[in-house]
Enzyme design. Structure first.
Site, PDB file in Angstrom:
ATOM      1  N   PRO A  80       0.330  -0.893   0.271  1.00 38.60           N
ATOM      2  CA  PRO A  80      -0.155   0.063  -0.285  1.00 38.60           C
ATOM      3  C   PRO A  80       0.670   0.647   0.272  1.00 38.60           C
ATOM      4  CG  PRO A  80      -1.065  -1.390   1.263  1.00 38.60           C
ATOM      5  CD  PRO A  80      -0.027  -1.759   0.890  1.00 38.60           C
ATOM      6  N   CYS A  81       0.683   2.320  -0.976  1.00 38.01           N
ATOM      7  CA  CYS A  81       1.304   3.456  -1.322  1.00 38.01           C
ATOM      8  C   CYS A  81       0.754   4.281  -0.549  1.00 38.01           C
ATOM      9  CB  CYS A  81       1.529   3.659  -2.929  1.00 38.01           C
ATOM     10  SG  CYS A  81      -0.141   4.272  -3.175  1.00 38.01           S
ATOM     11  N   GLN A  82      -0.325   4.310   0.926  1.00 43.08           N
ATOM     12  CA  GLN A  82      -0.616   5.512   0.826  1.00 43.08           C
ATOM     13  C   GLN A  82       0.492   6.621   1.602  1.00 43.08           C
ATOM     14  OE1 GLN A  82      -2.506   3.091   0.752  1.00 43.08           O
ATOM     15  NE2 GLN A  82      -5.022   3.303   0.040  1.00 43.08           N
ATOM     16  N   PHE A  84       3.184   6.871   1.438  1.00 39.39           N
ATOM     17  CA  PHE A  84       4.514   7.808   0.366  1.00 39.39           C
ATOM     18  C   PHE A  84       3.624   8.344  -0.844  1.00 39.39           C
ATOM     19  CE2 PHE A  84       6.250   3.942   1.886  1.00 39.39           C
ATOM     20  CZ  PHE A  84       6.758   3.534   2.993  1.00 39.39           C
ATOM     21  N   SER A  85       2.542   8.660  -0.745  1.00 37.91           N
ATOM     22  CA  SER A  85       1.623   9.146  -1.926  1.00 37.91           C
ATOM     23  C   SER A  85       1.650   9.958  -1.897  1.00 37.91           C
ATOM     24  CB  SER A  85       0.408   8.250  -1.724  1.00 37.91           C
ATOM     25  OG  SER A  85       0.066   9.045  -2.730  1.00 37.91           O
TER      26      SER A  85
END
Length: 392
Positions: A80-82, A84-85
């Site tokens: 899940p990229c949240q 670092f988004s």
């Protein structure tokens, strides 16, 4: 060749890996809507994922991977990229959604011959440089797990000491920021891709060379006009970017690469969902979504360039800026089917849920074509440099 897919989402990365010749033995995804999408597409006769196992719907932290130890050619996934988004809260290692430790655990417990992980461009920001280095060290030495009462910084120090003391590298890892448009995807989507090969496998590998370029597109548009001629576009229907036209004027010869694919290329053959609703209703997931509007920072994607990055929705705006912009500067939302094409999903792929939910799934996905390009290169390297498990 045998693989497992973590954080599967709507299946973009996994489909590309399957098209490259890998067969997933295990698919894990916590989101129920994504799992519904995967289940429905497994039932389709000509689906890319028809041979996939039933997805495990749940928390990856509860999955035991030890039964696959020494039996896999590849582990793949997009943690899940949240954390670092650019659109997120940038909490990184302090974010409970950071699943990089689970990606590393899967590698540690299965000992695959290779792995492919991907994440958002935001991970390469200067503020995350220390944590990016920590991720790379964990992937190089997965057996040196973080201890129960050990902070991530203490763990990082231990990994660095092991590395500088000449410890045996377990996986040789390279990572690169890639733009999907440079590999034939009709979308300017940048992702960080991590590829690792187990110690003992010849690591003479590099990322596939880019096959498409902006300058090739500009040459075809403004030097020869072949782009406009191919699409039979009158001058009034062309969406011209003045700055790109100026750049085209400086080109002296056509680059060797293929031209970037544009939104117009991707949507070819689809009826206009706003003005031809009867024809659009006959096409899977191709319904007009009202309410699009242009404002500062949200101006839509030009028809005659690759789309801007599709978004999963930020600040309460479902789909973010997922709009196309016409020659008259009017905008409308992309349909689910159009967005799927921009992500190079097959036309028979069904996205489960309402428009906002389907757009969230697509906005979080990896373009299938990009995943296939990288996975094919990894597959060819494994075949050439080491015996493989299972069937080719």
């Amino acid at each position: 060749m045998r693989a497992i897919e973590l954080f599967a989402g709507a299946g973009g990365l996994g489909m590309g890996v399957s098209l490259a010749g890998f067969k997933p033995e295990l698919v894990v995804e916590w989101d129920r809507w994504c799992c519904d999408t995967l289940r429905q597409n497994r039932k389709l006769e000509k689906s890319v994922i028809r041979s996939w196992p039933e997805p495990i719907e749940g928390d990856v932290r509860r999955v035991d991977f030890k039964s696959f130890e020494g039996k896999l050619d590849l582990v793949t996934g997009g943690p899940p990229c949240q954390p670092f988004s650019i659109g997120g809260r940038h909490m990184a290692y302090d974010d409970h959604r950071d699943m990089w430790p689970e990606a590393v655990r899967a590698v540690r417990e299965t000992r695959p011959r290779a792995f492919i992980f991907e994440n958002v461009k935001g991970l390469t920001r200067a503020s995350f440089a220390t944590y990016l280095g920590y991720i790379l060290l964990q992937l190089q030495y997965p057996s040196l797990a973080r201890q129960v009462d050990e902070s991530w910084r203490d763990h990082q120090d231990r990994l660095q000491r092991h590395h500088t003391s000449g410890g045996r590298i377990e996986y040789r890892v390279v990572h690169q920021l890639v733009n999907a448009a440079n590999y034939g995807v009709p979308q300017k989507r940048e992702r960080v891709v991590f590829v690792g090969f187990a110690e003992g496998i010849d690591a003479n590998w590099c990322f596939p060379r880019e096959t498409h370029s902006l300058d090739a597109l500009l040459y075809d548009q403004f030097k020869t006009g072949t782009y406009w001629d191919r699409l039979k576009l009158a001058v009034k229907d062309r969406v011209i970017n003045p700055s790109l036209e100026s750049r085209a004027g400086r080109l002296r010869e056509r680059p060797d690469e293929l031209a970037w694919r544009t939104v117009r290329d991707a949507l070819e053959g689809l009826p206009d969902p706003e003005h031809d609703k009867s024809a659009s209703a006959k096409i899977l997931n191709h319904r007009f979504q009202a309410g699009a509007r242009s404002y500062v920072g949200h101006t839509g994607s030009s028809l005659d360039e690759p789309a801007k990055t599709l978004k999963a929705g930020v600040h309460g705006v479902p789909g973010g800026e997922n709009m196309l912009r016409r020659a008259d500067d009017s905008v409308r939302y992309f349909t689910i089917r159009e967005s799927a094409r921009l992500q190079t999903f097959p036309d028979n792929f069904v996205l489960h849920g309402a428009w906002s939910e389907a757009m969230r799934q697509l906005g979080n996905a990896v373009p299938v074509t990009l995943a296939e390009v990288v996975a094919r290169s990894v597959r060819d390297h494994l075949r050439a440099h080491a015996p493989f498990t299972g069937n080719a």
